[in-house]
Design a protein around this motif. Structure first.
Motif, short mmCIF file in Angstrom:
data_model
loop_
_atom_site.label_atom_id
_atom_site.label_comp_id
_atom_site.label_asym_id
_atom_site.label_seq_id
_atom_site.Cartn_x
_atom_site.Cartn_y
_atom_site.Cartn_z
N TYR A 4 0.83 -1.20 0.00
CA TYR A 4 0.00 0.00 0.00
C TYR A 4 0.88 1.26 0.00
N PHE A 41 -13.39 -0.88 -2.90
CA PHE A 41 -12.07 -0.82 -3.53
C PHE A 41 -11.22 0.32 -2.97
N GLU A 42 -11.85 1.15 -2.11
CA GLU A 42 -11.08 2.23 -1.49
C GLU A 42 -10.26 1.67 -0.33
N ALA A 43 -9.05 2.23 -0.14
CA ALA A 43 -8.20 1.77 0.94
C ALA A 43 -8.89 1.95 2.28
N SER A 81 -7.94 -2.64 -2.53
CA SER A 81 -7.35 -1.44 -3.15
C SER A 81 -6.02 -1.79 -3.80
N GLU A 107 -5.19 -2.03 -8.01
CA GLU A 107 -4.05 -1.31 -8.60
C GLU A 107 -3.09 -2.28 -9.30
#
Ligand SMILES: Nc1ncnc2c1ncn2[C@@H]1O[C@H](COP(=O)(O)OP(=O)(O)O)[C@@H](O)[C@H]1O
Ligand SMILES: [Mg+2]
Length: 190
Positions: free
Chosen positions: A21, A127-129, A149, A153
């Motif tokens: 991340y 899908f958001e951190a 997330s 990516e």
């Protein structure tokens, strides 16, 4: 001893996820795609996850036709571990399935479950951190909310996508689509 080993492995997994991340946030996440056999990439992961489905008495289904894709082997396995880990975590009965289909230029890897499902309003946010849809459920299931997330990516860097369809109380299907490898086209004479 086994418990200690397992919590150690889990901690290592979380640390690696956090590092990925951090790399993602600074634009340093990289992939190295190569031509690879879809079954050779996916099968070891499915077999590795089998012990988890057995612990929860879930059926595990796998249907992978022979085909080639352009993908980073390690990173694609990492995405699959995340999608299958979620599928197993959020499913109490029924089955988890990994089914591969092909279209003209893509290989589609479906990871489906017969689990809790996801509310329509949550489908984009997951899908958001750090986002977790059902906090009671997710927290008891011990996660960070980073998996999807990073997975999304990684898929993007590989030239692919991750999409989701879900129905509350019925289950979810996450589809990882990656470039299909086709035989090289011969140079056309001018
Ligand atoms: N197969 C699934 N079934 C139901 N909910 C899911 C599934 N996969 C992901 N989710 C939801 O999306 C959230 C984010 O997933 P993820 O990024 O992997 O984080 P984590 O697994 O650490 O909670 C989860 O907390 C959960 O609410
Ligand atoms: Mg997860």
């Amino acid at each position: 001893m086994e418990k200690i080993e397992r919590s150690g492995e889990h901690l290592l997994f979380l640390v690696n996820q956090l590092l990925d991340y951090a790399k993602m946030e600074t634009g340093r996440l990289e992939v190295d795609p190569e031509i690879c056999d879809v079954r050779e990439v996916l099968e070891p992961v499915v077999e590795q996850m089998r012990v988890l489905t057995e612990q929860k008495d879930l059926q595990l289904e796998m249907r992978i036709p022979p085909c080639l894709m352009l993908a980073d082997v390690t990173r694609t396995r990492q995405i699959l571990i995340n999608l299958m880990g979620n599928a197993i975590k959020f499913t109490d009965s029924g089955k988890v399935a990994v089914v591969v289909t092909e279209t003209e230029d893509k290989v589609h890897i479906d990871v489906s479950d017969t689990g809790a499902g996801i509310e329509p309003g949550e489908l984009e946010k997951i899908f958001e951190a750090f986002h977790q849809a059902d906090l009671t459920l997710s927290r008891s299931a011990a996660g960070t909310g980073l998996g999807l997330s990073v997975a999304k990516e990684l898929a993007r860097l590989e030239g692919g996508t991750i999409r989701v369809r879900s129905e509350v109380g019925v289950g979810s299907t996450f589809t990882l689509s990656l470039p299909r490898e086709t035989p090289p086209v011969l140079e056309k004479a001018a």
